[in-house]
Design an enzyme around this catalytic site. Structure first.
Site, PDB file in Angstrom:
ATOM      1  N   SER A   1       0.810  -1.215   0.000  1.00 52.66           N
ATOM      2  CA  SER A   1       0.000   0.000   0.000  1.00 52.66           C
ATOM      3  C   SER A   1       0.846   1.269   0.000  1.00 52.66           C
ATOM      4  CB  SER A   1      -0.960  -0.009   1.183  1.00 52.66           C
ATOM      5  OG  SER A   1      -0.241  -0.128   2.388  1.00 52.66           O
TER       6      SER A   1
ATOM      7  N   ASP B   1      -3.580   6.368  11.073  1.00 50.31           N
ATOM      8  CA  ASP B   1      -2.730   5.907   9.988  1.00 50.31           C
ATOM      9  C   ASP B   1      -1.437   6.704  10.063  1.00 50.31           C
ATOM     10  OD1 ASP B   1      -1.403   5.243   7.683  1.00 50.31           O
ATOM     11  OD2 ASP B   1      -3.094   5.607   6.329  1.00 50.31           O
TER      12      ASP B   1
ATOM     13  N   HIS C   1       0.909   5.507   5.711  1.00 51.34           N
ATOM     14  CA  HIS C   1       0.746   6.147   4.403  1.00 51.34           C
ATOM     15  C   HIS C   1       0.874   7.649   4.573  1.00 51.34           C
ATOM     16  CE1 HIS C   1      -1.665   2.384   4.484  1.00 51.34           C
ATOM     17  NE2 HIS C   1      -0.873   2.160   3.453  1.00 51.34           N
TER      18      HIS C   1
END
Ligand SMILES: *[C@@H]1O[C@H](CO)[C@@H](O)[C@H](O)[C@H]1NC(C)=O
Ligand SMILES: *[C@@H]1O[C@H](CO)[C@@H](O)[C@H](O)[C@H]1NC(C)=O
Ligand SMILES: *[C@@H]1O[C@H](CO)[C@@H](O)[C@H](O)[C@H]1NC(C)=O
Ligand SMILES: *[C@@H]1O[C@H](CO)[C@@H](O)[C@H](O)[C@H]1NC(C)=O
Ligand SMILES: *[C@@H]1O[C@H](CO)[C@@H](O)[C@H](O)[C@H]1NC(C)=O
Length: 437
Positions: free
Chosen positions: A158, A412, A415
């Site tokens: 990702s 998160d 990312h």
């Protein structure tokens, strides 16, 4: 190392992970905080959560997007001798406000402006490579010219997707684009398999979600399975089938290898890392060797013809959970990059980065593709490690605090926001692609 596998409970994503990642237990703990490790539960959440609904209300901050940089028609050109991997972030107000991420379909959870992350200082920094080397701002026209007529494919986890989406946004904010396909079925395939075309330059950009690069079954296919079964000798299904159409491949994967899997060569099980207890009779193989094998298999497949091709191996982009559980609302709340000397890269980051350099060097030495395959390293480890402020943090949805501040809430810290620091990966990629062979 094998004992600390954390089974994922698919019905309880928000179960706090209390154990430390195994890699950090057995070695000195000097500056390991910068190179965090992502729990399986969080990987699940980040990779597989269904796309949210998108509503057309936007932060007024988006209106200040400064597109000046995208339209510079001739950049001074990267210096052939520049090494972009070391440097520092310098304050440069508005530098990273480049596009409207909603318009280019990024994952809702990475669209920090739309999600109204209140501080936007993370958009005010520019990467200044060491030694005074200039890193030109991203130039969509220059990028598309450099890859005219070519198929650019990102293959990996990702973080590779984060970079692929950044590239599509940077290009689509300047030139017309068309969605060629997008994985159906909602959920992960919607974000994990797609292709955009930039018709004016006959360029396509694809993303293939292969978190081990090579073929993997089990958890990557079905989130309710606890373990991954990884075939180190076999390219991932999607990109393996398309490999002969790929002109520029950007490979990036490490996070899932750190988390572990059961590894195979053909039908033979050759070992495991962090596997569930019923696999405890498998030889422990760690994460480094499987990572090398995965890159080797991919490079071999991508250089199996003499077609001129560029294969870019991206280095590890670490998370910034800073030792806190990923369901802590304060897991990553820093609002500025680390300054020079404030953090050293920990040994895992250095090891993972060195593996990529070694494999690139070994592939060059083998004369990949009869010499027709150009192998490059995209070293983002340090510049990414210095940006604890660039992640969505808790702003993964709209109205984050609509119901007050809960005690437990996912952050998160892996990312990057889009736009955000990951756009710099593509600035460096552009310089790599512009370089003479
Ligand atoms: C955009 O950034 C450039 C370069 O820093 C600056 O000269 C220009 O004034 C900025 N434009 C806006 C609208 O902020
Ligand atoms: C660039 O710098 C990094 C770290 O500073 C180093 O590991 C790498 O070997 C350098 N690359 C080249 C091509 O000199
Ligand atoms: C961003 O793009 C979305 C979707 O195309 C659009 O609805 C929205 O108005 C745009 N926001 C700004 C600030 O331009
Ligand atoms: C898999 O087996 C083949 C044949 O024995 C061998 O050449 C190759 O090196 C093995 N690959 C891995 C990743 O162990
Ligand atoms: C591990 O044990 C299981 C049975 O408990 C067996 O099926 C499997 O082949 C063994 N694997 C290895 C690598 O020894």
């Amino acid at each position: 190392m094998g004992a600390s596998y954390q089974p994922l409970d698919p019905h309880n994503h928000h179960k706090p992970s209390t154990k430390n990642p195994p890699c950090f237990l057995s070695k000195p703990v000097y500056t390991l905080l910068a190179c965090g490790f992502i729990s399986l539960a969080l990987l699940h959440l980040l990779c597989c959560s269904p796309a949210g609904t998108q509503r057309p209300a936007f932060s007024p901050l988006l209106q200040n997007i400064n597109n000046t940089y995208s339209f510079v028609s001739s950049v001074p050109g990267g210096d052939e001798s520049c090494n972009y991997s070391d440097g520092r972030w310098v304050w440069s107000p508005g530098y990273a406000r480049r596009y409207n991420a909603t318009a280019c379909n990024v994952k809702e959870s990475h669209d920090c402006l739309r999600n109204e992350r209140p501080d936007t200082g993370y958009l005010d920094w520019r990467w200044q490579p060491a030694g005074g080397c200039p890193l030109p701002a991203f130039d969509a026209a220059a990028f598309l010219a450099a890859v005219r007529g070519r198929h650019v494919a990102f293959i990996g986890d990702s973080m590779a997707r984060n970079q692929a989406q950044s590239l599509v946004c940077l290009l689509a904010s300047a030139f017309p684009s068309r969605l060629v396909y997008r994985g159906g079925g909602g959920g992960q395939s919607r974000h994990n398999f797609w292709r955009y075309a930039f018709p004016a330059h006959v360029v396509t950009v694809s993303f293939y979600w292969n978190p081990f690069i090579v073929k993997a079954t089990g958890k990557p296919e079905d989130e309710s399975v606890r373990e991954s079964h990884v075939h180190l000798d076999t390219p991932g299904d999607g990109w393996g089938a398309d490999a002969d159409t790929i002109d520029v491949a950007v490979l990036g994967a490490s996070h899932w290898l750190l988390n572990g899997a059961i590894y195979y060569n053909g039908s033979e099980a050759i070992g495991a890392h962090n596997a569930p207890p019923e696999f405890s009779n498998y030889t422990g193989v760690g994460y480094a060797w499987p990572l090398r094998m995965a890159y080797r298999t991919a490079v071999a497949r991508l250089s199996s013809s003499r077609r001129p091709r560029t294969v870019v191996l991206a280095t590890f982009s670490p998370a910034h959970f800073e030792g806190r559980p990923s369901d802590s609302p304060t897991a990553c709340t820093k609002m500025e990059p680390y300054g020079e000397g404030e953090k050293e890269l920990d040994w895992i980051c250095r090891e993972l980065r060195d593996i990529v350099y070694d494999e690139a060097e070994a592939a060059r030495a083998r004369g990949a593709g009869g010499g027709a395959t150009r192998i490059e390293v995209l070293d983002v480890t340090k510049l990414a490690a210095m940006r604890p402020d660039g992640h969505p943090s808790v702003y993964m949805h709209r109205d984050t605090f609509a119901h007050g501040v809960p005690e437990r809430m996912y952050s998160d810290c892996l990312h990057f926001c889009l736009p955000g620091p990951v756009d710099t990966f593509n600035e460096i990629l552009l310089q790599i692609l512009r370089k003479r062979r």
